[in-house]
Design a protein around this motif. Structure first.
Motif, PDB file in Angstrom:
ATOM      1  N   MET A  56       0.851  -1.180   0.000  1.00  0.00           N
ATOM      2  CA  MET A  56       0.000   0.000   0.000  1.00  0.00           C
ATOM      3  C   MET A  56       0.888   1.231   0.000  1.00  0.00           C
ATOM      4  N   GLY A  57       0.736   2.085  -0.997  1.00  0.00           N
ATOM      5  CA  GLY A  57       1.538   3.291  -1.048  1.00  0.00           C
ATOM      6  C   GLY A  57       1.350   4.142   0.199  1.00  0.00           C
ATOM      7  N   TYR A  58       2.461   4.581   0.790  1.00  0.00           N
ATOM      8  CA  TYR A  58       2.479   5.437   1.987  1.00  0.00           C
ATOM      9  C   TYR A  58       2.199   4.670   3.284  1.00  0.00           C
ATOM     10  N   ASP A  59       2.158   3.346   3.252  1.00  0.00           N
ATOM     11  CA  ASP A  59       1.941   2.591   4.480  1.00  0.00           C
ATOM     12  C   ASP A  59       3.258   2.039   5.000  1.00  0.00           C
TER      13      ASP A  59
ATOM     14  N   ILE B 182     -10.929 -16.467  -4.298  1.00  0.00           N
ATOM     15  CA  ILE B 182     -11.941 -16.736  -3.283  1.00  0.00           C
ATOM     16  C   ILE B 182     -13.147 -15.834  -3.536  1.00  0.00           C
ATOM     17  N   THR B 183     -14.273 -16.214  -2.986  1.00  0.00           N
ATOM     18  CA  THR B 183     -15.413 -15.308  -2.974  1.00  0.00           C
ATOM     19  C   THR B 183     -15.379 -14.562  -1.653  1.00  0.00           C
ATOM     20  N   GLY B 184     -15.487 -13.249  -1.708  1.00  0.00           N
ATOM     21  CA  GLY B 184     -15.408 -12.456  -0.489  1.00  0.00           C
ATOM     22  C   GLY B 184     -14.292 -11.443  -0.574  1.00  0.00           C
ATOM     23  N   ILE B 185     -13.976 -10.846   0.558  1.00  0.00           N
ATOM     24  CA  ILE B 185     -12.986  -9.779   0.612  1.00  0.00           C
ATOM     25  C   ILE B 185     -11.586 -10.343   0.811  1.00  0.00           C
ATOM     26  N   THR B 186     -10.595  -9.498   0.643  1.00  0.00           N
ATOM     27  CA  THR B 186      -9.203  -9.919   0.727  1.00  0.00           C
ATOM     28  C   THR B 186      -8.833 -10.361   2.137  1.00  0.00           C
TER      29      THR B 186
ATOM     30  N   THR C 202      -7.260  -6.230   6.975  1.00  0.00           N
ATOM     31  CA  THR C 202      -5.826  -5.966   6.912  1.00  0.00           C
ATOM     32  C   THR C 202      -5.508  -4.870   5.905  1.00  0.00           C
ATOM     33  N   VAL C 203      -6.069  -4.975   4.710  1.00  0.00           N
ATOM     34  CA  VAL C 203      -5.795  -3.980   3.672  1.00  0.00           C
ATOM     35  C   VAL C 203      -6.494  -2.669   4.002  1.00  0.00           C
ATOM     36  N   GLN C 204      -7.671  -2.743   4.615  1.00  0.00           N
ATOM     37  CA  GLN C 204      -8.348  -1.510   5.027  1.00  0.00           C
ATOM     38  C   GLN C 204      -7.499  -0.717   6.015  1.00  0.00           C
TER      39      GLN C 204
ATOM     40  N   ALA D  10      -0.684 -10.189  -0.858  1.00  0.00           N
ATOM     41  CA  ALA D  10      -0.955  -8.853  -0.309  1.00  0.00           C
ATOM     42  C   ALA D  10      -1.117  -8.896   1.196  1.00  0.00           C
ATOM     43  N   SER D  11      -2.234  -9.456   1.681  1.00  0.00           N
ATOM     44  CA  SER D  11      -2.576  -9.367   3.097  1.00  0.00           C
ATOM     45  C   SER D  11      -1.499  -9.951   4.001  1.00  0.00           C
ATOM     46  N   ALA D  12      -0.901 -11.071   3.599  1.00  0.00           N
ATOM     47  CA  ALA D  12       0.118 -11.692   4.448  1.00  0.00           C
ATOM     48  C   ALA D  12       1.319 -10.771   4.624  1.00  0.00           C
ATOM     49  N   LEU D  13       1.722 -10.088   3.561  1.00  0.00           N
ATOM     50  CA  LEU D  13       2.846  -9.148   3.665  1.00  0.00           C
ATOM     51  C   LEU D  13       2.476  -7.947   4.528  1.00  0.00           C
ATOM     52  N   ILE D  14       1.257  -7.465   4.364  1.00  0.00           N
ATOM     53  CA  ILE D  14       0.826  -6.303   5.153  1.00  0.00           C
ATOM     54  C   ILE D  14       0.747  -6.662   6.633  1.00  0.00           C
TER      55      ILE D  14
END
Length: 272
Positions: A24-27, A179-183, A63-65, A233-237
């Motif tokens: 995520m840019g700036y995170d 998957i079906t659903g959110i990240t 996580t991404v939010q 994505a999420s695992a790295l974040i």
């Protein structure tokens, strides 16, 4: 050929899939995210996704939010993300950069201006999560005019009758939402991928990258073997967030933690 097409072609010739990490840019701040971005290619990233934070990210899990909230608090803007890409290009002219975000900030920026500025900064492709093909007329012509790949999301629920229409407007690669659903809420299963990836290949010759359910090095290796690439994505974040201090600020371990995880993912894909 675009940088994206060149990269996938080169990896196919090598007989392996691509690793596409997300940041995520700036995170959690501009300097830290820029340092992570610069270090990702040497750690094994073949392509890189940069998230453009938005206040109402409907496809993102917690996580991404949270990453987006930290980025917005740190002052992230679309212009700032493009400046990150421009700075990255001063030292790297070969690793494809894909900007991933939502349509509202792009329209607020100005779609034609955004596409021109993104191309000038050195971006290669766009993933606009909430823009179906039927509603892409406000952006797609400008992306095409600038030579930016417009990458489409295909879900397990996308039926055979809809696939040709979606794929006609896609370039670069297909982002398969495993998957079906959110990240970040659960992982993809090998059985589902074994059914759905061959189904996709019947409709397109574009490379296929699997995301939304790839968390571990083993899963990344499996995704890159079944398809043409793995998006993590999420695992790295999560790992990055765990390295922050109590105030959510970067620590001396933050950059090394993320890049170490990218190396582990790349090693698994290379071994696979």
């Amino acid at each position: 050929m675009s940088r994206i097409a060149q990269t996938f072609a080169a990896l196919k010739a090598e007989g392996r899939g691509a690793l596409m990490p997300f940041l995520m840019g700036y995170d959690p701040d501009l300097a830290t995210s820029a340092e992570i971005l610069r270090g990702m290619p040497a750690a094994g990233a073949d392509l890189i996704e940069i998230g453009c934070p938005f206040s109402d990210p409907m496809a993102d899990g917690p996580t991404v939010q949270l990453a987006g909230q930290r980025a917005l608090k740190a002052g992230a803007t679309l212009g700032g993300i493009l400046a990150m890409v421009r700075d990255f290009r001063q030292g790297n002219d070969h690793t494809p950069i894909i900007l991933m975000g939502y349509l509202n900030p792009i329209l607020s920026y100005g779609a034609e201006r955004f596409c021109a500025d993104a191309k000038a900064a050195g971006a290669d492709g766009l993933i606009v999560v909430d823009m179906p093909p039927e509603e892409s007329q406000d952006l797609a012509p400008f992306a095409t005019a600038q030579g930016l790949d417009l990458i489409r999301l295909i879900a397990p629920t996308t039926g055979d009758e809809r696939l040709p229409g979606v794929l006609r407007s896609c370039s670069g690669f297909i982002y398969y939402v495993a998957i079906t659903g959110i990240t970040g809420t659960r992982s993809a299963t090998s059985a589902d991928l074994a059914v759905n990836i061959p189904r996709l290949r019947q409709h397109t010759s574009l490379p296929i990258a699997i995301g939304f359910g790839v968390r571990t090095p083993a899963q990344a290796a499996e995704a890159a073997k079944v398809a043409d690439g793995a998006v993590v994505a999420s695992a790295l974040i999560e790992r990055m967030a765990a390295s922050l201090d109590a105030q959510g600020r970067a620590t001396p371990a933050t950059v090394a933690t993320v890049l170490g995880d990218v190396r582990a993912l790349a090693a698994a894909i290379h071994a696979g």
